[in-house]
Enzyme design. Structure first.
Site, PDB file in Angstrom:
ATOM      1  N   ASP A 807      34.981 119.083  15.024  1.00  0.00           N
ATOM      2  CA  ASP A 807      35.587 118.345  15.599  1.00  0.00           C
ATOM      3  C   ASP A 807      36.840 117.704  14.702  1.00  0.00           C
ATOM      4  O   ASP A 807      38.420 117.477  14.835  1.00  0.00           O
ATOM      5  CB  ASP A 807      35.455 117.608  16.782  1.00  0.00           C
ATOM      6  CG  ASP A 807      36.807 117.042  17.677  1.00  0.00           C
ATOM      7  OD1 ASP A 807      36.593 118.327  18.336  1.00  0.00           O
ATOM      8  OD2 ASP A 807      36.713 116.090  17.878  1.00  0.00           O
ATOM      9  N   LYS A 811      41.137 118.690  13.771  1.00  0.00           N
ATOM     10  CA  LYS A 811      41.814 117.434  13.678  1.00  0.00           C
ATOM     11  C   LYS A 811      42.441 117.201  12.616  1.00  0.00           C
ATOM     12  O   LYS A 811      44.035 117.243  12.335  1.00  0.00           O
ATOM     13  CB  LYS A 811      41.417 116.295  13.605  1.00  0.00           C
ATOM     14  CG  LYS A 811      40.945 116.410  15.896  1.00  0.00           C
ATOM     15  CD  LYS A 811      40.891 114.365  15.777  1.00  0.00           C
ATOM     16  CE  LYS A 811      39.935 114.520  17.457  1.00  0.00           C
ATOM     17  NZ  LYS A 811      39.316 113.776  17.638  1.00  0.00           N
TER      18      LYS A 811
END
Length: 951
Positions: A807, A811
């Site tokens: 995750d 980003k």
């Protein structure tokens, strides 16, 4: 067999009506008994208007000041007595002459006193068939008349609902030699008889029923003649059809009198004179009608007059009608003759709508229209008034008000001279386009050829041929090159038009001067109407932009130099969509946004609750109208045509939800209405949903999302998506993909567009991992902290999704690409905190159970950091200068901003040319449904701002 119509003789009507007086008055029909023909006429008129059997009671009303009549009440009839018995008394004759002479003088004075007053003291009302469709409704109309405080009133009334159609049906049956016309006429009689029995009583009832029976007997005789001949002349038809108005006017006048207001009824065939034209219309003769009105009023002075609508007479006194919508026309003509202050048309709608409300649910009632606007809208099919109704009142600036008899609280629509529009600081508040109207079932005819250019008389020849076949041209369009002429005609007439043109231009077609006479069927006209269009730049651009966004192809365009309307021709199947599209563009706020929420889970559900709480404030204070038209999960979707009630969305989805289908959902949110803007809000983490963004943007649908899959997916797809976004006017916002509600993406974009050079981006991007390492201190085991984070709701259902670092890597990729690096997710080295042996464990529970076995490694790294006065933080880094990115566990000094976080806060440091010595830092909560949903909400409001919402 030819029929000689008795109705062509004026005396036919006079004999029928005058007999009403003499049959009940005992005067034997001899006009000489009354001293003068004018006296008799006045008495007859009174009798006709009041249907009283005891007509002698009218005498005091006619001559209230006559001492001779008070002294010699029987002398008025003595001549008849002497003639009957063969005796003549000269003294009595002298008395009679004196009385007659005195009566003449008094009558002249009465006529002079009863000159027709004109002006604002008169108000004209028109009640259509629906308004007088039953006895209760007639009572309601009478109540409105009685309560009207105008000094003088003239009321134009139509036949009772359906009666005109019934009368036409009588004629059709009779000339078809269908014997059922007799029973059909009996039904007409019964309808009016029952209505009268419910409304009237005493002499009024007896007089009306007697007149009704006489009328029906006469109609039977006429219909019998039509039945024998198998044909009805127009005069016969007009005479028959007009009886509905005669009966409704008489009943309404009687009810008004019953309510205490003296009222006369007027047979407008004796007043309105019209000349029939060849186009199934009539032209009023205002001069002659005015003279007859003066005469009628002198004989029937009254402050309340109930007049028949629809019917009139020709200059030869032959009964005729004003054709369909004739009662409105009657009211307008009367308004002009009386120079009335206002004409009110009572109907069953609240006023004139901005578009047909059956086609456009967002249509609004227009407060005011100019005469020209109403004229244009009615010409193009709007349910306003017939264009000819407006002509009489325009001349005298008499306003027309359209009101709803069933909703007296509604103010209606006023049609009048254009007024200075309301302004605020010089800014116009009303739309330059007042309304939209459509005409269906048309065909376009295109006459095209190089031989047309510069040739005088071509257009004349074209439209001469069209005229010869009796076709009606609705619209004409011609390019300045004169290469082609295109016009619209009713589809039922296009075959004859095409054949006529081909015959007329056969030689030109054969020689090649004309290339074709083409017919394009299945067309509709859409007209935008507004007097302010002429002075408002950009109206056409807005109109065609709305059509383009709705994917509507325009076949032809026409606009007059007056610019009161812009007319376009579209395919018939596109007409309603086109109407909704342009109406929404002009009548809804530019920041009215149709929303579709995908993924009503934790973040999506929270967003819907935030929208619920704030929607009213946004609409009232900022003119931002957010309408959630659909909500879809993976299994169920909830759709609405007007907007979902967000106070009950969970309940509604449970009760009314249907099987989820993403394509159906998108089509509904974007295609089933024509709100100016559509946004899809993807609150999922689904890569399949993200794969649709490109297509949605291409279709003009804005996208707002916290879903990282699109911007961190395959580089080629990302570049394609961003290229589309840059060259279109469709917006794509994704602030919440990196820092939930923190302004990270917008900060980076602001640095870029202002010319700063990004050197390095470093941050703690995971709220979950921030929480874990902020609490991974002292003697606490790593597995204990992870378990506590899951129990507190900070982690995904499977904590490995957070600990894997994927995750954070997404980003990092999003920020790297935003900074200009062309990296794939696979280019980012990731330090995975999930121990290798536990990555294949099947369940989260088993993972948490076995995790303590691997606490020692991280405990050792923590201890080493603490010994050096440092802490562990899981960070992502974008090294722009070296074109790379990393995700790893790093050590930071305790005084470093990265070491001073608490809870689940995120921190991001931007090192740039301008912020080189001291990085620009953004810090705050970076996880949780509330802040993530708030970040998405902020993007939605940013979209509204881009679309024109006030800042």
């Amino acid at each position: 067999m030819a029929l000689s119509s008795p109705i062509s003789q004026p005396s036919y009507f006079h004999n029928i009506t005058s007999s009403l007086f003499f049959a009940g008055g005992g005067v034997n029909g001899n006009s000489s008994n009354c001293g003068s023909n004018r006296t008799t006429t006045l008495m007859r008129s009174r009798a006709n208007n009041n249907y009283r059997s005891k007509n002698s009671s009218l005498l005091p009303k006619i001559y209230p000041c006559s001492p001779l009549l008070r002294q010699h009440p029987n002398a008025f009839f003595s001549s008849d007595f002497n003639l009957r018995w063969g005796r003549r008394d000269s003294s009595t004759s002298n008395i009679l002459v004196s009385v007659a002479s005195a009566a003449d003088v008094l009558l002249d004075e009465a006529v002079e006193q009863a000159q027709l007053p004109k002006g604002d003291t008169w108000s004209i009302h028109k009640f259509g068939g629906t308004c007088v469709g039953s006895s209760d409704r007639i009572k309601n109309v009478a109540e409105i008349i009685v309560k009207d405080e105008s000094e003088r009133k003239l009321v134009v009334v139509s036949a009772m609902s359906k009666v005109t159609d019934m009368m036409y049906d009588l004629i059709n049956k009779a000339q078809s030699r269908d014997d059922s016309y007799i029973t059909a006429l009996d039904a007409v009689l019964e309808k009016h008889k029952l209505t009268a029995l419910d409304l009237l009583e005493g002499d009024d009832l007896a007089g009306f029923l007697s007149s009704l029976r006489d009328d029906v007997n006469n109609l039977k005789a006429m219909l019998r003649a039509i039945h024998i001949a198998g044909h009805a002349t127009e005069s016969f038809s007009d005479f028959v059809v007009g009886h509905g108005e005669l009966w409704s006017a008489q009943m309404l006048a009687a009810v008004v009198r019953k309510n205490g207001v003296d009222a006369n009824w007027m047979d407008t065939r004796k007043v309105l004179i019209v000349t029939p034209t060849s186009s199934n219309q009539v032209d009023p003769d205002y001069l002659e009608s005015g003279k007859r009105l003066e005469k009628w009023y002198s004989e029937n002075p009254s402050k309340t007059i109930i007049a028949t609508g629809f019917i009139a007479s020709t200059p030869q006194d032959i009964p005729t009608t004003l054709k369909r919508d004739g009662s409105d026309f009657s009211a307008a003509i009367m308004g002009a003759l009386f120079r009335a202050g206002q004409v009110t048309i009572w109907t069953d709608v609240d006023g004139v709508y901005s578009a047909d409300p059956r086609k456009v649910s967002e249509a609004v009632i227009l407060e005011k229209l100019s005469y020209q606007e109403a004229w244009e809208m009615s010409y193009f099919g709007a349910n306003v008034l017939h264009p000819r109704t407006i002509i009489p009142v325009m001349r005298y600036d008499i306003p027309i008000v359209i009101r709803n008899i069933f909703n007296l609280s509604a103010p209606g629509t006023m049609i009048c001279r254009p007024l200075v529009s309301e302004t605020e600081n010089g800014q116009k508040l009303e739309s330059p386009v007042k309304g939209f109207a459509t005409i269906d079932n048309l065909a376009l005819v295109n006459v095209e050829g190089t031989g047309m250019a510069g040739v005088p008389g071509t257009a004349s020849a074209i439209f001469g041929a069209v005229k010869d076949v009796g076709a009606n041209v609705i619209m004409i369009s011609q390019a300045s090159s004169e290469h082609s002429v295109c016009f619209a005609v009713p589809e039922k007439e296009v075959k004859a038009v095409a054949e006529a043109l081909e015959a007329r231009f056969r030689q030109a077609l054969a020689a090649g001067r004309l290339s074709q006479v083409a017919v394009i069927p299945n067309c509709s006209i859409l007209a935008a109407v507004g007097q302010k269009m002429a002075s408002t730049p950009g109206v056409s651009a807005t109109l065609f932009n709305a059509l383009a966004k709705a994917n509507i192809n325009v076949r032809a365009i026409a606009q007059g130099c007056s610019e009161y309307n812009i007319t376009v021709v579209v395919r018939r199947e596109d007409c309603i969509r086109a109407l909704r599209a342009v109406h929404s563009r002009f009548y809804l706020s530019q920041t009215t946004i149709a929303m579709g929420i995908i993924g009503p889970g934790l973040i999506g559900g929270t967003l819907l609750d935030q929208l619920r709480d704030q929607a009213a404030v946004l609409k009232e204070k900022f003119n931002i109208d957010l309408r959630v038209m659909g909500i879809t999960g993976s299994r169920k979707m909830l759709l609405s045509d007007k907007g979902i009630d967000l106070s009950r969305w969970r309940e509604l989805q449970s009760e009314l939800g249907e099987k989820a289908d993403l394509e159906t959902f998108v089509h509904h949110v974007h295609g089933k209405h024509f709100i100016p803007n559509t946004v899809l809000v993807d609150c999922t983490a689904d890569s399949v949903v993200a794969s649709h963004y490109y297509e949605w943007l291409r279709r003009g649908i804005h996208v707002v999302t916290p879903n990282k899959k699109a911007n961190s997916g395959p580089l080629e797809q990302y570049l394609k998506l961003r290229a589309l976004q840059r060259r279109s006017y469709t917006h794509y916002f994704y602030e919440a993909t990196v820092g939930a509600g923190l302004p990270i993406i917008s900060t980076l974009q602001g640095l870029n567009v202002t010319g700063d050079k990004i050197l390095r981006i470093e941050g703690i991007f995971s709220g979950t991992l921030s929480y874990i390492f902020n609490n991974f201190a002292g003697a606490r085991a790593f597995s204990e902290v992870v378990k506590a984070a899951k129990e507190a709701g900070y982690t995904e259902p499977d904590p490995r999704d957070d600990l894997s670092g994927t995750d954070v890597a997404r980003k990092v990729i999003i920020l790297a690409r935003e900074a200009g690096l062309k990296l794939e997710l696979s280019d980012i080295p990731i330090e995975n905190l999930v121990p290798e042996p536990l990555r294949a464990v099947t369940s989260p529970e088993e993972f948490l159970q076995q995790l303590p076995q691997f606490d020692q490694d991280l405990a050792k790294r923590r201890q080493e950091a603490e010994d050096s006065g440092e802490v562990l933080r899981y960070v992502g880094v974008v090294d722009v200068e070296n074109g790379k990115g990393t995700v790893e566990l790093r050590r930071y000094k305790k005084e470093d901003p990265f070491a001073q976080l608490s809870g689940s806060d995120n921190i991001i440091a931007f090192t740039t040319e301008r912020y080189k010595k001291q990085p620009l830092i953004v810090r705050g909560p970076g996880a949780g449904a509330e802040v993530t949903a708030a970040g998405v909400f902020s993007d939605i409001l940013r979209l509204a701002s881009y679309l024109g919402a006030p800042s």
